[in-house]
Design an enzyme around this catalytic site. Sequence first.
Site, PDB file in Angstrom:
ATOM      1  N   GLU A 150       0.849  -1.197   0.000  1.00 11.51           N
ATOM      2  CA  GLU A 150       0.000   0.000   0.000  1.00 11.51           C
ATOM      3  C   GLU A 150       0.887   1.251   0.000  1.00 11.51           C
ATOM      4  OE1 GLU A 150      -3.253   0.467  -0.473  1.00 11.51           O
ATOM      5  OE2 GLU A 150      -2.468   2.494  -0.543  1.00 11.51           O
ATOM      6  N   PHE A 151       0.539   2.196  -0.858  1.00  8.56           N
ATOM      7  CA  PHE A 151       1.347   3.420  -0.978  1.00  8.56           C
ATOM      8  C   PHE A 151       0.622   4.658  -0.462  1.00  8.56           C
ATOM      9  CE2 PHE A 151       2.877   0.447  -4.187  1.00  8.56           C
ATOM     10  CZ  PHE A 151       4.235   0.428  -3.905  1.00  8.56           C
ATOM     11  N   LEU A 152      -0.532   4.480   0.172  1.00  7.49           N
ATOM     12  CA  LEU A 152      -1.289   5.662   0.608  1.00  7.49           C
ATOM     13  C   LEU A 152      -0.472   6.493   1.587  1.00  7.49           C
ATOM     14  CD1 LEU A 152      -2.356   5.231   3.762  1.00  7.49           C
ATOM     15  CD2 LEU A 152      -4.037   3.791   2.675  1.00  7.49           C
ATOM     16  N   ASN A 210       9.774   3.762  -0.138  1.00  8.00           N
ATOM     17  CA  ASN A 210       9.838   4.496   1.133  1.00  8.00           C
ATOM     18  C   ASN A 210      11.269   4.886   1.490  1.00  8.00           C
ATOM     19  OD1 ASN A 210       7.156   4.664   1.585  1.00  8.00           O
ATOM     20  ND2 ASN A 210       7.095   3.337   3.368  1.00  8.00           N
ATOM     21  N   PHE A 251       8.865  16.483  -2.082  1.00  6.05           N
ATOM     22  CA  PHE A 251       9.741  15.802  -1.129  1.00  6.05           C
ATOM     23  C   PHE A 251      11.139  16.400  -1.037  1.00  6.05           C
ATOM     24  CE2 PHE A 251       8.771  12.215   1.514  1.00  6.05           C
ATOM     25  CZ  PHE A 251       7.414  12.117   1.297  1.00  6.05           C
ATOM     26  N   CYS A 262       5.820   4.697   9.114  1.00  8.85           N
ATOM     27  CA  CYS A 262       6.384   3.944   7.987  1.00  8.85           C
ATOM     28  C   CYS A 262       7.875   4.175   7.748  1.00  8.85           C
ATOM     29  CB  CYS A 262       5.602   4.254   6.715  1.00  8.85           C
ATOM     30  SG  CYS A 262       3.929   3.592   6.790  1.00  8.85           S
ATOM     31  N   LYS A 323       3.018  14.633  10.818  1.00 10.94           N
ATOM     32  CA  LYS A 323       2.832  15.516   9.667  1.00 10.94           C
ATOM     33  C   LYS A 323       1.416  16.077   9.723  1.00 10.94           C
ATOM     34  CE  LYS A 323       1.410  12.100   6.216  1.00 10.94           C
ATOM     35  NZ  LYS A 323       1.655  11.583   4.889  1.00 10.94           N
ATOM     36  N   ARG A 330       3.102   8.471  15.796  1.00 12.70           N
ATOM     37  CA  ARG A 330       4.156   7.464  15.862  1.00 12.70           C
ATOM     38  C   ARG A 330       5.460   8.051  15.309  1.00 12.70           C
ATOM     39  NH1 ARG A 330       0.744   2.429  13.400  1.00 12.70           N
ATOM     40  NH2 ARG A 330      -0.193   4.089  12.166  1.00 12.70           N
TER      41      ARG A 330
HETATM   42  N1  NAD Z   1      -0.052   3.977   8.064  1.00 10.09           N
HETATM   43  C1  NAD Z   1       0.377   4.141   6.832  1.00 10.09           C
HETATM   44  O1  NAD Z   1       0.434   5.264   6.302  1.00 10.09           O
HETATM   45  C2  NAD Z   1       0.794   2.963   5.996  1.00 10.09           C
HETATM   46  C3  NAD Z   1       0.959   3.133   4.615  1.00 10.09           C
HETATM   47  C4  NAD Z   1       1.334   2.037   3.856  1.00 10.09           C
HETATM   48  C5  NAD Z   1       1.570   0.813   4.477  1.00 10.09           C
HETATM   49  N2  NAD Z   1       1.427   0.683   5.823  1.00 10.09           N
HETATM   50  C6  NAD Z   1       1.645  -0.637   6.419  1.00 10.09           C
HETATM   51  O2  NAD Z   1       0.394  -1.237   6.692  1.00 10.09           O
HETATM   52  C7  NAD Z   1       0.457  -2.040   7.879  1.00 10.09           C
HETATM   53  C8  NAD Z   1      -0.590  -1.577   8.864  1.00 10.09           C
HETATM   54  O3  NAD Z   1      -0.286  -0.242   9.239  1.00 10.09           O
HETATM   55  P1  NAD Z   1      -1.325   0.679  10.024  1.00 10.09           P
HETATM   56  O4  NAD Z   1      -0.711   2.013  10.104  1.00 10.09           O
HETATM   57  O5  NAD Z   1      -2.672   0.508   9.456  1.00 10.09           O
HETATM   58  O6  NAD Z   1      -1.276  -0.036  11.468  1.00 10.09           O
HETATM   59  P2  NAD Z   1      -2.264   0.199  12.688  1.00 10.09           P
HETATM   60  O7  NAD Z   1      -1.479  -0.114  13.901  1.00 10.09           O
HETATM   61  O8  NAD Z   1      -2.951   1.512  12.560  1.00 10.09           O
HETATM   62  O9  NAD Z   1      -3.403  -0.932  12.479  1.00 10.09           O
HETATM   63  C9  NAD Z   1      -3.212  -2.293  12.677  1.00 10.09           C
HETATM   64  C10 NAD Z   1      -4.488  -2.900  13.251  1.00 10.09           C
HETATM   65  O10 NAD Z   1      -4.366  -4.327  13.298  1.00 10.09           O
HETATM   66  C11 NAD Z   1      -5.031  -4.774  14.467  1.00 10.09           C
HETATM   67  N3  NAD Z   1      -4.605  -6.134  14.788  1.00 10.09           N
HETATM   68  C12 NAD Z   1      -3.465  -6.551  15.396  1.00 10.09           C
HETATM   69  N4  NAD Z   1      -3.456  -7.898  15.471  1.00 10.09           N
HETATM   70  C13 NAD Z   1      -4.592  -8.348  14.908  1.00 10.09           C
HETATM   71  C14 NAD Z   1      -5.154  -9.629  14.685  1.00 10.09           C
HETATM   72  N5  NAD Z   1      -4.519 -10.733  15.054  1.00 10.09           N
HETATM   73  N6  NAD Z   1      -6.361  -9.705  14.073  1.00 10.09           N
HETATM   74  C15 NAD Z   1      -7.018  -8.590  13.689  1.00 10.09           C
HETATM   75  N7  NAD Z   1      -6.540  -7.346  13.868  1.00 10.09           N
HETATM   76  C16 NAD Z   1      -5.346  -7.228  14.477  1.00 10.09           C
HETATM   77  C17 NAD Z   1      -4.687  -3.731  15.506  1.00 10.09           C
HETATM   78  O11 NAD Z   1      -5.593  -3.769  16.588  1.00 10.09           O
HETATM   79  C18 NAD Z   1      -4.805  -2.441  14.674  1.00 10.09           C
HETATM   80  O12 NAD Z   1      -6.119  -1.914  14.723  1.00 10.09           O
HETATM   81  C19 NAD Z   1       1.895  -1.932   8.375  1.00 10.09           C
HETATM   82  O13 NAD Z   1       2.649  -2.983   7.845  1.00 10.09           O
HETATM   83  C20 NAD Z   1       2.363  -0.608   7.758  1.00 10.09           C
HETATM   84  O14 NAD Z   1       3.747  -0.586   7.574  1.00 10.09           O
HETATM   85  C21 NAD Z   1       1.036   1.732   6.577  1.00 10.09           C
END
Ligand code: NAD
Length: 447
Positions: A150-152, A210, A251, A262, A323, A330
């Site tokens: 995911e690139f959002l 990233n 950037f 991230c 940001k 985080r």
């Molecule tokens: N936040 C961003 O901007 C972004 C962008 C691209 C990719 N990512 C990637 O996406 C992934 C998720 O990131 P995020 O920011 O959404 O994380 P987050 O911590 O906001 O969300 C993760 C969720 O998973 C839940 N969870 C944990 N264990 C679980 C389980 N066993 N079953 C069901 N739910 C469970 C947690 O309670 C939490 O709500 C990471 O790998 C991150 O690197 C994040």
Amino acid sequence: MNIAVIGTGYVGLVTGTCFAETGNNVICVDINEQKVKRLRQGEVPIFEPGLDLLFERNTKEGRLKFTTNLHEAVEHAQIIFLALPTPPGEDGSADLSYIMGVARDLGHIITDYKVIVDKSTVPVGTAEKVAAILAEKLPKKLFDVVSNPEFLREGVAVEDFLKPDRVVIGTRSEKARKLMKQLYEPFVRQGNPIYFMDERSAEMTKYAANSYLAARISFMNEIANLCEKVGANVDQVRIGMGSDSRIGKRFLFPGIGYGGSCFPKDVQALAKTASTYSYDFKILKSVMKVNGIQKGVLTKKIRKFYKNDLQGKTFAVWGLAFKPNTDDIREAPALVIIDELLQAGAKVQAFDPEAMKNVQAIYGDRIQFCQNMYDALHNADCLCIMTEWSEFRNPDFERMAGLLDEPVIFDGRNVYDLDQIKSLGFHYISIGRPKVKGKKSIGALAG
Ligand SMILES: NC(=O)c1ccc[n+]([C@@H]2O[C@H](COP(=O)([O-])OP(=O)(O)OC[C@H]3O[C@@H](n4cnc5c(N)ncnc54)[C@H](O)[C@@H]3O)[C@@H](O)[C@H]2O)c1
């Protein structure tokens, strides 16, 4: 299509909501019962512009549902997205325990063909590891594991998801490829590409993207630091560089270091992958080192200005989120700076439009949280800008000068124009730009 999204955080909730918006039936599952309860009551637990509208529409239409029950979520799903955390482990590598734990559970639940999609950012080889875990319990014909990074960007996540620059899908299965193409076609109607590739290349693409962006920031931060030494203005340098079409304008903004959920962890994880494969990724090591140093640049300027005596000083802080347009704190650089100020015996009066609740949960009453940006200035010795929220860009400067004890601004995000700030009489210290000396003599402090 019937879709399950496992993990309902920033990525999972946006993913689930946007897939529902294009007519799919989506069930999002999370182990956090409190979160699921709030979602079921119609409350969006994160701040993400535009998400609440889509959320409301799709929950009302019955296309977007929430549960804590994994079985219920995946039972009828054709595609299962894993949007689970991949935090840094002790050695810097991505902790895959959430992903592997859920893969193990899925092995017990799945009874018909499903595509399992790694949406989380995961190291090269993870799709194969997930497939191996599933294969312990299931015949191979019952599943395919696809990498779909995911690139959002938080803050514009909905827009990014609905109109992605590109969609990257790593799979060598024709069946999975067809389903994924069908799912994503509504998002690329304007002609943006869906790139199909093998799983390992897709996983690598996310880390490469990233890490490159983080490297650009660290590079500009070093250029800014050098600009200060040689008497150049990084704003002008940035514009001059960025208009080169090989470089591009985005950037290139220096500041107080990158943060967020991230960049720090992904750069670290890619460096760890490199070292696992006995590759010395020298640039990445420098990117991390530079970023660590940059988070201390503003406090260094503050210490110099106050001759290292911060005891009893009151700092107004504008911006806590890593940001603008997010409540995500985080790895936020603001918190590193606040920690140092508090440790040096200073008082902090902070305001952030969205992130205060999250910061308060960690700091309690060690920081004074203010109702609005001006309240934070009351009797403060100076203002520190940590996040470039739009509302900080055009403030009532006269009111600010009246509220602050001294008209002093430390700007970690280069929010203000130097000429304007000069004409207003503020003492102004920013990043990679000439210092503006205030009209008024600032006590006996000005360094
Ligand atoms: N936040 C961003 O901007 C972004 C962008 C691209 C990719 N990512 C990637 O996406 C992934 C998720 O990131 P995020 O920011 O959404 O994380 P987050 O911590 O906001 O969300 C993760 C969720 O998973 C839940 N969870 C944990 N264990 C679980 C389980 N066993 N079953 C069901 N739910 C469970 C947690 O309670 C939490 O709500 C990471 O790998 C991150 O690197 C994040």
